[in-house]
Design a protein around this motif. Structure first.
Motif, PDB file in Angstrom:
ATOM      1  N   GLY A   1     -43.749  55.507  87.224  1.00  0.00           N
ATOM      2  CA  GLY A   1     -44.672  56.349  87.523  1.00  0.00           C
ATOM      3  C   GLY A   1     -44.029  57.728  87.729  1.00  0.00           C
ATOM      4  N   CYS A   2     -43.062  57.409  86.754  1.00  0.00           N
ATOM      5  CA  CYS A   2     -41.953  59.143  87.606  1.00  0.00           C
ATOM      6  C   CYS A   2     -42.808  60.029  87.120  1.00  0.00           C
ATOM      7  CB  CYS A   2     -40.569  58.783  86.837  1.00  0.00           C
ATOM      8  SG  CYS A   2     -39.178  60.074  87.213  1.00  0.00           S
ATOM      9  N   PRO A   3     -42.555  60.867  87.499  1.00  0.00           N
ATOM     10  CA  PRO A   3     -43.152  62.649  87.271  1.00  0.00           C
ATOM     11  C   PRO A   3     -42.828  63.539  86.248  1.00  0.00           C
ATOM     12  CG  PRO A   3     -41.656  62.974  89.153  1.00  0.00           C
ATOM     13  CD  PRO A   3     -41.909  61.839  89.024  1.00  0.00           C
ATOM     14  N   GLU A   4     -41.263  63.003  86.139  1.00  0.00           N
ATOM     15  CA  GLU A   4     -40.455  63.803  84.665  1.00  0.00           C
ATOM     16  C   GLU A   4     -40.893  63.569  83.992  1.00  0.00           C
ATOM     17  OE1 GLU A   4     -36.975  66.286  86.367  1.00  0.00           O
ATOM     18  OE2 GLU A   4     -39.173  65.820  87.242  1.00  0.00           O
ATOM     19  N   ASP A   5     -40.464  63.613  82.336  1.00  0.00           N
ATOM     20  CA  ASP A   5     -40.951  63.993  81.143  1.00  0.00           C
ATOM     21  C   ASP A   5     -39.181  63.285  80.516  1.00  0.00           C
ATOM     22  OD1 ASP A   5     -38.984  66.079  80.347  1.00  0.00           O
ATOM     23  OD2 ASP A   5     -41.345  67.143  78.786  1.00  0.00           O
ATOM     24  N   CYS A   6     -38.451  63.129  80.423  1.00  0.00           N
ATOM     25  CA  CYS A   6     -37.736  62.638  80.177  1.00  0.00           C
ATOM     26  C   CYS A   6     -38.044  61.904  78.764  1.00  0.00           C
ATOM     27  CB  CYS A   6     -36.334  61.076  80.734  1.00  0.00           C
ATOM     28  SG  CYS A   6     -35.541  62.192  82.551  1.00  0.00           S
ATOM     29  N   GLY A   7     -37.484  62.073  77.367  1.00  0.00           N
ATOM     30  CA  GLY A   7     -38.123  61.942  76.169  1.00  0.00           C
ATOM     31  C   GLY A   7     -37.652  60.505  76.182  1.00  0.00           C
ATOM     32  N   TYR A   8     -36.432  60.101  76.309  1.00  0.00           N
ATOM     33  CA  TYR A   8     -36.375  58.728  76.469  1.00  0.00           C
ATOM     34  C   TYR A   8     -36.886  57.460  77.135  1.00  0.00           C
ATOM     35  CZ  TYR A   8     -33.034  60.963  79.726  1.00  0.00           C
ATOM     36  OH  TYR A   8     -32.839  60.859  81.126  1.00  0.00           O
ATOM     37  N   CYS A   9     -37.118  57.827  78.775  1.00  0.00           N
ATOM     38  CA  CYS A   9     -37.811  56.959  79.430  1.00  0.00           C
ATOM     39  C   CYS A   9     -38.638  56.088  79.613  1.00  0.00           C
ATOM     40  CB  CYS A   9     -37.604  57.540  80.596  1.00  0.00           C
ATOM     41  SG  CYS A   9     -37.522  56.118  81.882  1.00  0.00           S
ATOM     42  N   PRO A  10     -38.975  55.348  79.668  1.00  0.00           N
ATOM     43  CA  PRO A  10     -40.050  54.151  79.588  1.00  0.00           C
ATOM     44  C   PRO A  10     -40.659  54.705  81.296  1.00  0.00           C
ATOM     45  CG  PRO A  10     -38.358  52.709  79.439  1.00  0.00           C
ATOM     46  CD  PRO A  10     -37.780  53.744  79.023  1.00  0.00           C
ATOM     47  N   GLN A  11     -40.549  54.806  82.214  1.00  0.00           N
ATOM     48  CA  GLN A  11     -41.114  54.628  83.507  1.00  0.00           C
ATOM     49  C   GLN A  11     -41.417  56.365  83.507  1.00  0.00           C
ATOM     50  OE1 GLN A  11     -38.164  52.585  86.318  1.00  0.00           O
ATOM     51  NE2 GLN A  11     -36.353  53.306  84.931  1.00  0.00           N
ATOM     52  N   SER A  12     -41.507  57.480  83.017  1.00  0.00           N
ATOM     53  CA  SER A  12     -41.962  58.995  83.039  1.00  0.00           C
ATOM     54  C   SER A  12     -43.798  57.909  83.041  1.00  0.00           C
ATOM     55  CB  SER A  12     -41.905  59.648  81.626  1.00  0.00           C
ATOM     56  OG  SER A  12     -42.525  60.350  82.065  1.00  0.00           O
ATOM     57  N   ALA A  13     -44.253  59.149  83.794  1.00  0.00           N
ATOM     58  CA  ALA A  13     -45.664  58.741  84.061  1.00  0.00           C
ATOM     59  C   ALA A  13     -46.270  59.818  82.921  1.00  0.00           C
ATOM     60  CB  ALA A  13     -46.832  59.637  84.834  1.00  0.00           C
ATOM     61  N   ARG A  14     -45.374  60.105  81.808  1.00  0.00           N
ATOM     62  CA  ARG A  14     -46.610  61.297  81.245  1.00  0.00           C
ATOM     63  C   ARG A  14     -46.109  60.321  79.760  1.00  0.00           C
ATOM     64  NH1 ARG A  14     -45.147  66.853  82.467  1.00  0.00           N
ATOM     65  NH2 ARG A  14     -44.413  66.347  84.897  1.00  0.00           N
ATOM     66  N   HIS A  15     -45.935  59.230  79.618  1.00  0.00           N
ATOM     67  CA  HIS A  15     -45.653  59.035  78.239  1.00  0.00           C
ATOM     68  C   HIS A  15     -46.057  57.427  78.291  1.00  0.00           C
ATOM     69  CE1 HIS A  15     -42.478  61.532  78.405  1.00  0.00           C
ATOM     70  NE2 HIS A  15     -40.813  61.044  78.379  1.00  0.00           N
TER      71      HIS A  15
END
Ligand code: SAM
Ligand code: DTB
Ligand code: SF4
Length: 330
Positions: free
Chosen positions: A69-83
């Protein structure tokens, strides 16, 4: 063979943080990368032996205390709410649950316990909860580490007061590639957090990820940034991208495994007194590849079957590997 650490867990005073006598240029680091493999590994092993027990490996266990549910958009990260990944957002763990995991990590032989949270930066209530966890973990006789996102100076100060030994905050990649991977915070924001952590008197754990489609020059550029931090980070995690379905970097062309070993060797040579951690991505590496990484100067690992949300070799596999290579935990 003994995975249980015999070394005391006292953390060296911050005044002992390594200063780098050599100021490295990107070109000089690129020239290291271009050495014949044997020459590079020999130089790395020589640097390693000048500063460390060549057979000692430090063991850190990770726990995600707030997942997804993370608000950041780090392209590698499975925890980003944006992916669109399979990781679901979870509430923060209770201190009891964290202490049970820390106790188990200690019993398995870890010397440091690292708590990670999928935040852009901690809010007041979050910080209070993590401070409670840090105090409990410390009371178990483990070194403490946390990675909670960006910190303001007063937040870093509070964490230090609570007994936090290390703060992990990665630069992740070279300055010139950063904007292709992360759009929700700047490189300078990361440097500001690292400065706040240092100013508060904590040890710095700072590294990055390779295998994200960067060039060799960019790998040199990441190490350039790390090696020129003053003081140099005490702990340098080198992560090999774990490709997770749903993340923008899923499907990136895999890095040549020898290039990964070269990156470790260059980290060892440019930051000779720092712990270089063979970090994410170990599950996909053969025992032989891991042995090469240790030969190239890696002297720390994440230990335990899970990283934050993805897999890591289980304790039995690591114990067997240590036995086969005559390595010991420290
Ligand atoms: N949310 C906080 C932050 O980013 O500042 C702390 C946790 S974050 C997951 C910590 C680090 O894990 C990232 O900076 C990145 O280097 C690493 N990481 C995350 N996902 C990864 C992946 N799929 N493969 C390799 N490393 C990864
Ligand atoms: C670091 O450099 N690597 C760790 C730790 N610091 C926090 C995290 C790796 C995460 C890998 C992907 C996952 O498990 O979610
Ligand atoms: Fe959030 Fe950290 Fe993942 Fe970036 S790396 S999306 S900040 S949890």
């Amino acid at each position: 063979m003994n995975m249980h650490s015999t070394a005391p867990h006292a953390v060296a005073p911050v005044s002992s943080a390594p200063k780098n006598a050599t100021k490295w240029s990107i070109e000089a680091i690129e020239a290291l990368f271009e050495l014949p493999f044997n020459d590079l590994v020999w130089r790395a092993q020589s640097a390693h032996r000048a500063h460390f027990d060549p057979n000692g490996i430090q063991l850190s266990t990770l726990l995600s205390v707030k997942t997804g549910g993370c608000p950041e958009d780090c392209g590698y990260c499975p925890q980003s709410a944006r992916h669109p990944t399979a990781v679901a957002a979870q509430a923060i763990l209770s201190t009891e649950a964290v202490l049970a995991a820390a106790q188990a990590a200690k019993a398995a032989g870890a010397s440091r316990f690292c708590m990670g949270a999928a935040w852009r930066s901690p809010k007041e209530r979050d910080l209070n909860a993590v401070i409670d966890m840090i105090e409990g973990v410390r009371a178990l006789g483990l070194e403490t580490c946390a990675t909670l996102g960006m910190l303001k100076p007063e937040q870093a100060e509070r964490l230090k007061q609570s007994g936090l030994d290390y703060y992990n905050h990665n630069l992740d990649t070279a300055r010139e590639f950063y904007g292709e991977v992360i759009h929700t915070r700047e490189y300078q924001d990361r440097l500001d957090t690292l400065a706040a952590v240092r100013e508060a008197g904590m040890h710095v754990c700072c590294g990055g990820i390779v295998g994200m489609g960067e060039t060799r020059r960019m790998r040199a550029g990441l190490l350039f940034e790390l090696a020129n931090l003053d003081p140099v980070p005490e702990s340098v995690p080198i992560n090999l991208l774990v490709q997770v379905e749903g993340t923008p970097l899923h499907g990136t062309e895999a890095l040549d495994p020898f290039e990964f070993v070269r990156t470790i060797a260059c980290a060892r040579i440019t930051m000779p007194a720092s712990r270089v951690r063979l970090s994410a991505g170990r599950e996909s590496l053969s025992d032989e590849m891991q042995a090469l990484c240790f030969l190239a100067g890696a002297n720390s690992i994440f230990y335990g079957e899970k990283l934050l949300t993805t897999g890591n070799p289980d304790v039995q596999r690591d114990q067997r590997l240590f036995e086969r290579l005559g390595l010991h935990a420290e």
